[in-house]
Design a protein around this motif. Structure first.
Motif, PDB file in Angstrom:
ATOM      1  N   HIS A  68     -41.444 105.690  78.307  1.00 46.88           N
ATOM      2  CA  HIS A  68     -40.849 105.026  77.447  1.00 46.88           C
ATOM      3  C   HIS A  68     -41.688 105.275  76.320  1.00 46.88           C
ATOM      4  O   HIS A  68     -42.440 104.289  74.993  1.00 46.88           O
ATOM      5  CB  HIS A  68     -40.745 103.294  77.787  1.00 46.88           C
ATOM      6  N   ASP A  69     -40.643 106.157  75.134  1.00 47.82           N
ATOM      7  CA  ASP A  69     -41.059 106.192  73.555  1.00 47.82           C
ATOM      8  C   ASP A  69     -42.290 106.778  72.660  1.00 47.82           C
ATOM      9  O   ASP A  69     -42.971 105.692  72.123  1.00 47.82           O
ATOM     10  CB  ASP A  69     -40.143 104.399  73.025  1.00 47.82           C
ATOM     11  N   GLN A  88     -43.469 108.172  70.901  1.00 47.51           N
ATOM     12  CA  GLN A  88     -43.116 109.091  70.111  1.00 47.51           C
ATOM     13  C   GLN A  88     -43.975 108.772  68.457  1.00 47.51           C
ATOM     14  O   GLN A  88     -44.578 107.912  68.922  1.00 47.51           O
ATOM     15  CB  GLN A  88     -41.459 108.948  69.558  1.00 47.51           C
ATOM     16  N   PHE A 144     -43.526 105.995  66.916  1.00 48.25           N
ATOM     17  CA  PHE A 144     -43.519 104.219  66.838  1.00 48.25           C
ATOM     18  C   PHE A 144     -45.266 104.572  67.732  1.00 48.25           C
ATOM     19  O   PHE A 144     -45.780 103.367  68.030  1.00 48.25           O
ATOM     20  CB  PHE A 144     -43.110 103.891  68.488  1.00 48.25           C
ATOM     21  N   THR A 203     -38.332 108.801  77.768  1.00 47.22           N
ATOM     22  CA  THR A 203     -37.156 108.186  76.438  1.00 47.22           C
ATOM     23  C   THR A 203     -37.813 108.708  74.534  1.00 47.22           C
ATOM     24  O   THR A 203     -38.779 108.723  75.140  1.00 47.22           O
ATOM     25  CB  THR A 203     -36.650 106.536  76.591  1.00 47.22           C
ATOM     26  N   ALA A 204     -36.721 108.964  73.951  1.00 53.93           N
ATOM     27  CA  ALA A 204     -36.742 109.025  72.830  1.00 53.93           C
ATOM     28  C   ALA A 204     -35.818 109.508  72.426  1.00 53.93           C
ATOM     29  O   ALA A 204     -34.545 109.199  72.465  1.00 53.93           O
ATOM     30  CB  ALA A 204     -37.364 110.755  72.288  1.00 53.93           C
ATOM     31  N   GLN A 205     -35.819 108.499  70.587  1.00 56.14           N
ATOM     32  CA  GLN A 205     -35.091 107.909  69.625  1.00 56.14           C
ATOM     33  C   GLN A 205     -34.697 109.415  69.069  1.00 56.14           C
ATOM     34  O   GLN A 205     -35.672 110.204  68.330  1.00 56.14           O
ATOM     35  CB  GLN A 205     -35.521 106.688  69.020  1.00 56.14           C
ATOM     36  N   LYS A 250     -32.740 107.723  73.531  1.00 56.33           N
ATOM     37  CA  LYS A 250     -33.020 106.111  73.330  1.00 56.33           C
ATOM     38  C   LYS A 250     -32.177 105.686  72.086  1.00 56.33           C
ATOM     39  O   LYS A 250     -32.101 106.119  71.272  1.00 56.33           O
ATOM     40  CB  LYS A 250     -34.119 105.674  73.271  1.00 56.33           C
TER      41      LYS A 250
END
Length: 216
Positions: free
Chosen positions: A36-37, A39, A42, A77-79, A123
């Motif tokens: 999760h995220d 990246q 973050f 997940t990646a925004q 995301k």
């Protein structure tokens, strides 16, 4: 409205995992992994060489290696950066405009980079299930247990676990493969999840399934 600087803290160990209300147990044939995220944007608030970040990255790398070896499906997940305000919605009121559309912000860190064939879900909201096809992808692969790791434990990870539960997918919070704003936030997320929807487990608990797979 920006992410806070994160002071070093120790990750949870077996001694401070909360008791779980959920009765389910890990089953390698039913598992999928969600990273999760993880990246660059973050992870910037963490001190790069201080606990917990190096340990989180190491544990997630171990989980990825295990899952890839045992054909356990892996999702990320990646925004996206430079989101339109209409798309960002209420998150803009709490966190501002978010990341920019640059590799320095959007990229999943290289040591945890997805392999060919692994799904990277865009995301949109705290929960990875929102506006994504995560649920049908899990069902197509015959998986109804979800390991949740990454950042941040008390926000997207916790909400993803809660939504998995509401979709009859058994979630697990991998306590030492999660990161948060502080140890207090981290432990609070584990406690809430354990009391409502998701057992807290450790990376070593998942790796121990290796022996079960060999025996079977």
């Amino acid at each position: 409205m920006t992410l806070p600087a994160i002071s070093p803290y120790s990750l949870p160990s077996a001694e401070n995992l909360p008791a779980s209300r959920a009765p389910w147990t890990l089953d390698i044939a039913r598992l999928a992994l969600l990273v999760h995220d993880m990246q660059a944007y973050f992870l910037r608030p963490f001190q790069a060489d201080a606990s917990p970040l190096p340990h989180i990255k190491h544990h997630i790398a171990q989980l990825l290696q295990f899952c890839r070896h045992h054909q356990v499906p892996v999702f990320f997940t990646a925004q996206k950066g430079d989101q339109l305000l209409l798309d960002r919605g209420l998150q803009a009121a709490l966190w501002g405009p978010g990341m920019r559309a640059t590799a320095e912000h959007e990229a999943i860190i290289p040591e945890l980079a997805p392999h060919a064939g692994e799904q990277v879900l865009v995301k949109h909201r705290y929960s990875a299930f929102q506006r994504s096809n995560l649920e049908p992808l899990l069902k197509a692969r015959g998986r109804n247990q979800l390991l949740v790791c990454g950042v941040y434990a008390h926000i997207g990870c916790q909400l993803t676990a809660a939504e998995a539960f509401q979709r009859d997918i058994e979630p697990f919070m991998v306590a030492d493969a999660l990161g948060d704003f502080s140890q207090a936030h981290h432990l609070q997320a584990l406690q809430w999840a354990a009391s409502t929807c998701a057992p807290a487990v450790l990376t070593q608990d998942i790796l121990a399934l290796e022996k079960e797979a060999v025996c079977n």
